[in-house]
Scaffold this motif. Sequence first.
Motif, PDB file in Angstrom:
ATOM      1  N   GLY A 192     -11.095 -23.172 -52.160  1.00 54.12           N
ATOM      2  CA  GLY A 192     -11.458 -23.177 -53.572  1.00 54.12           C
ATOM      3  C   GLY A 192     -10.282 -23.585 -54.430  1.00 54.12           C
ATOM      4  N   ASN A 193     -10.488 -23.566 -55.733  1.00 46.94           N
ATOM      5  CA  ASN A 193      -9.428 -23.855 -56.699  1.00 46.94           C
ATOM      6  C   ASN A 193      -8.958 -22.544 -57.325  1.00 46.94           C
ATOM      7  N   TYR A 194      -7.669 -22.319 -57.317  1.00 47.66           N
ATOM      8  CA  TYR A 194      -7.086 -21.077 -57.820  1.00 47.66           C
ATOM      9  C   TYR A 194      -6.059 -21.397 -58.901  1.00 47.66           C
ATOM     10  N   THR A 195      -6.054 -20.585 -59.947  1.00 43.63           N
ATOM     11  CA  THR A 195      -5.058 -20.730 -61.003  1.00 43.63           C
ATOM     12  C   THR A 195      -3.924 -19.756 -60.740  1.00 43.63           C
ATOM     13  N   VAL A 196      -2.757 -20.302 -60.444  1.00 41.28           N
ATOM     14  CA  VAL A 196      -1.573 -19.492 -60.159  1.00 41.28           C
ATOM     15  C   VAL A 196      -0.717 -19.421 -61.426  1.00 41.28           C
ATOM     16  N   SER A 197      -0.271 -18.231 -61.773  1.00 39.73           N
ATOM     17  CA  SER A 197       0.593 -18.080 -62.951  1.00 39.73           C
ATOM     18  C   SER A 197       1.809 -17.229 -62.600  1.00 39.73           C
ATOM     19  N   VAL A 198       2.909 -17.545 -63.260  1.00 43.58           N
ATOM     20  CA  VAL A 198       4.129 -16.755 -63.123  1.00 43.58           C
ATOM     21  C   VAL A 198       4.621 -16.392 -64.513  1.00 43.58           C
ATOM     22  N   THR A 199       5.052 -15.153 -64.685  1.00 40.11           N
ATOM     23  CA  THR A 199       5.626 -14.683 -65.941  1.00 40.11           C
ATOM     24  C   THR A 199       7.040 -14.202 -65.689  1.00 40.11           C
ATOM     25  N   PHE A 200       7.969 -14.725 -66.474  1.00 30.90           N
ATOM     26  CA  PHE A 200       9.368 -14.291 -66.387  1.00 30.90           C
ATOM     27  C   PHE A 200       9.662 -13.402 -67.582  1.00 30.90           C
ATOM     28  N   THR A 201      10.287 -12.252 -67.329  1.00 28.73           N
ATOM     29  CA  THR A 201      10.691 -11.329 -68.388  1.00 28.73           C
ATOM     30  C   THR A 201      12.190 -11.117 -68.288  1.00 28.73           C
ATOM     31  N   ASN A 202      12.916 -11.438 -69.368  1.00 25.44           N
ATOM     32  CA  ASN A 202      14.366 -11.274 -69.290  1.00 25.44           C
ATOM     33  C   ASN A 202      14.777  -9.853 -69.645  1.00 25.44           C
ATOM     34  N   GLY A 203      16.075  -9.612 -69.647  1.00 25.17           N
ATOM     35  CA  GLY A 203      16.580  -8.261 -69.794  1.00 25.17           C
ATOM     36  C   GLY A 203      16.301  -7.601 -71.125  1.00 25.17           C
ATOM     37  N   ILE A 204      15.953  -8.377 -72.160  1.00 24.09           N
ATOM     38  CA  ILE A 204      15.661  -7.774 -73.460  1.00 24.09           C
ATOM     39  C   ILE A 204      14.185  -7.871 -73.811  1.00 24.09           C
ATOM     40  N   GLY A 205      13.364  -8.230 -72.809  1.00 23.07           N
ATOM     41  CA  GLY A 205      11.918  -8.191 -73.005  1.00 23.07           C
ATOM     42  C   GLY A 205      11.273  -9.481 -73.433  1.00 23.07           C
ATOM     43  N   CYS A 206      12.029 -10.583 -73.539  1.00 22.17           N
ATOM     44  CA  CYS A 206      11.420 -11.866 -73.869  1.00 22.17           C
ATOM     45  C   CYS A 206      10.678 -12.398 -72.644  1.00 22.17           C
ATOM     46  N   THR A 207       9.508 -12.982 -72.854  1.00 19.03           N
ATOM     47  CA  THR A 207       8.700 -13.450 -71.733  1.00 19.03           C
ATOM     48  C   THR A 207       8.365 -14.930 -71.866  1.00 19.03           C
ATOM     49  N   SER A 208       8.091 -15.543 -70.718  1.00 25.62           N
ATOM     50  CA  SER A 208       7.619 -16.927 -70.650  1.00 25.62           C
ATOM     51  C   SER A 208       6.660 -17.003 -69.475  1.00 25.62           C
ATOM     52  N   THR A 209       5.544 -17.731 -69.661  1.00 27.39           N
ATOM     53  CA  THR A 209       4.526 -17.838 -68.616  1.00 27.39           C
ATOM     54  C   THR A 209       4.202 -19.303 -68.351  1.00 27.39           C
ATOM     55  N   SER A 210       3.996 -19.622 -67.081  1.00 27.95           N
ATOM     56  CA  SER A 210       3.586 -20.962 -66.678  1.00 27.95           C
ATOM     57  C   SER A 210       2.467 -20.830 -65.657  1.00 27.95           C
ATOM     58  N   GLN A 211       1.520 -21.779 -65.659  1.00 30.56           N
ATOM     59  CA  GLN A 211       0.434 -21.729 -64.685  1.00 30.56           C
ATOM     60  C   GLN A 211       0.056 -23.121 -64.203  1.00 30.56           C
ATOM     61  N   GLN A 212      -0.473 -23.172 -62.987  1.00 24.86           N
ATOM     62  CA  GLN A 212      -0.955 -24.401 -62.377  1.00 24.86           C
ATOM     63  C   GLN A 212      -2.197 -24.067 -61.556  1.00 24.86           C
ATOM     64  N   SER A 213      -2.996 -25.102 -61.328  1.00 26.76           N
ATOM     65  CA  SER A 213      -4.164 -24.967 -60.460  1.00 26.76           C
ATOM     66  C   SER A 213      -3.805 -25.485 -59.074  1.00 26.76           C
ATOM     67  N   ILE A 214      -4.205 -24.745 -58.051  1.00 24.95           N
ATOM     68  CA  ILE A 214      -3.922 -25.137 -56.678  1.00 24.95           C
ATOM     69  C   ILE A 214      -5.224 -25.190 -55.889  1.00 24.95           C
TER      70      ILE A 214
END
Length: 208
Positions: A165-187
């Motif tokens: 099937g097709n799956y949406t993979v996402s990763v979230t990075f959280t730095n030491g002061i709580g700032c976040t960034s998220t990226s996702q791709q379909s696999i």
Amino acid sequence: NVFPFPTIIPIITTSNQNPCVNSSTNFFVTDNGNALPVDAEITWTVSDFPPAQPGSSIYGSVVSGQGTNSMEIEWGKHFNPVGQPMEVKVEVKRCNISYTQTMQVNLSAPSVSFTYTPTIPPCPGDQIDFFGSILNATNGSYSWNFGDGTIGSGQNPSHTYSSGGNYTVSVTFTNGIGCTSTSQQSIQILEKPSGVLSFDKQPDPSTG
């Protein structure tokens, strides 16, 4: 006799000198830890790194508390270059005498992305290796969602899918002061072959 007012020593404090982009920060001013005189005039400004015009910033603006001892700056989506801090300044004026204090601020803006191997669509049960990376490098943690109800952690996890099937993979990075960034791709994971393999046996011409 006319006695002069005591000298004011403005002190700026804040809970965060390295705020996240797309956030807000509160700043406070005291008279060396004590309350300012009630008749003091207070002016706040935020300026970009010189040679930017004083009191001008493309990164943040005063949104509330101007003229008071407690002020809020709202930061936009842009990240100030390393080594070019912004300057928060307060001017406290009393009886036409001005006292100033400044504080340097640097925004934190992690930007996460990832790759994976193999890039050719794998089959169910094949191991897939994921590799996270950060722009504007900083310490922090990675959390993964593989799109099939399972999660992972760490910068470079591995995962296998049990069905196609097709799956949406996402990763979230959280730095030491709580700032976040998220990226996702379909696999894409290939479907398992279904049905029974069969063939018709043809007669051997040599045997008739």
